[in-house]
Enzyme design. Sequence first.
Site, short mmCIF file in Angstrom:
data_model
loop_
_atom_site.label_atom_id
_atom_site.label_comp_id
_atom_site.label_asym_id
_atom_site.label_seq_id
_atom_site.Cartn_x
_atom_site.Cartn_y
_atom_site.Cartn_z
N ASP A 123 0.96 -1.13 -0.05
CA ASP A 123 0.10 0.05 -0.14
C ASP A 123 0.82 1.38 0.06
O ASP A 123 2.11 1.43 0.22
CB ASP A 123 -0.92 -0.10 1.26
N HIS A 178 -6.92 -5.27 9.91
CA HIS A 178 -6.96 -5.01 8.41
C HIS A 178 -5.33 -5.77 8.19
O HIS A 178 -4.56 -6.16 8.98
CB HIS A 178 -6.83 -3.79 8.27
N ASN A 211 -7.23 -3.58 14.15
CA ASN A 211 -8.65 -3.86 13.70
C ASN A 211 -8.89 -5.11 12.92
O ASN A 211 -9.83 -5.31 12.21
CB ASN A 211 -9.39 -2.57 13.19
N GLU A 224 -9.43 -1.93 5.26
CA GLU A 224 -10.03 -2.11 6.76
C GLU A 224 -11.18 -2.70 6.73
O GLU A 224 -11.68 -3.31 5.71
CB GLU A 224 -10.72 -0.38 6.72
P1 PGA Z 1 2.46 -2.23 12.64
O1 PGA Z 1 1.23 -2.21 11.52
O2 PGA Z 1 3.36 -3.37 12.05
O3 PGA Z 1 3.04 -0.88 12.71
O4 PGA Z 1 1.84 -2.83 13.94
C1 PGA Z 1 0.73 -3.30 11.04
C2 PGA Z 1 -0.47 -2.94 10.14
O5 PGA Z 1 -1.30 -2.13 10.24
O6 PGA Z 1 -0.61 -3.70 9.36
#
Ligand code: PGA
Length: 269
Positions: free
Chosen positions: A67, A139, A137, A144
């Site tokens: 992304d 995702h 959450n 999302e």
């Molecule tokens: P993080 O993010 O590794 O910074 O916890 C993971 C994500 O949001 O996919």
Amino acid sequence: MEVIIFRDAASVADKGAELVEEMLRAKPDAVFGFATGTTPIELYRRLIERYRSGSLSFQRTRSFNLDEYLGLDASSPNSYRSFMDREFFDHVDIRKENTHVPGCGSGENPGQVGPRYESLIREAGGIDLQVLGIGHNGHVGFNEPSSSLRSRTRVKTLTRKTLEDNSRLFKSGEFQPRLAITMGIATIMDARRILLLATGEHKADAVARAVEGPVTAMCPASILQMHEFTTVLLDEAAAARLKHREYYDLAHGENEALKDRFGAFYART
Ligand code: PGA
């Protein structure tokens, strides 16, 4: 789904690096899907160390990131392009022109970025190994909760929770995008192998929902239950809410024994 639980985050990164190296040994021109975020940073450090020691090379590989923010220039330190260059690409021998991030140039129609990214992935022969983190959450990428489980690369609006989680990376007063372009869930599911890494107790709930909960668009990572070859690498804290822990440990022990005996063997649990 294979779930492997390690003592700590360092061991998760070590195992991730070992599996990337195994992929490179089997296929030196493998196509990788990479992720940004705090979780994979340790994995990238391990890969840089292995590259420096001469045990692996990314020279023939191509990569596609999950992304990118919409509305941030690629040169912004907060863009995921900058993140990948800084944390990984600048330190290994991957050819920069073979690394892809779904960015949208200024003046470009963001609706056209997704289909183009999908074609690039197809032309590269598809993704051999996709690295994933997981959000609080549930995702994956910026898919999302409520994202279509058949989605393809497209623009997504970020949830308030994701904006809060990521706000630590932006200076106060600095523009923080509320939109992003992300590989879709179907795009991720097309990868031939998936490695999901999660560490820390703040991920325990999302991990339990993804691994043991119902398959639902409200926890996009739960779709991985329907993927043929996903390995979930966790530390103790992230695994704390799993109910079937005993079985995962047992299966891992058996798989390792089979691997010792027969070489690269994978029981695709
Ligand atoms: P993080 O993010 O590794 O910074 O916890 C993971 C994500 O949001 O996919």
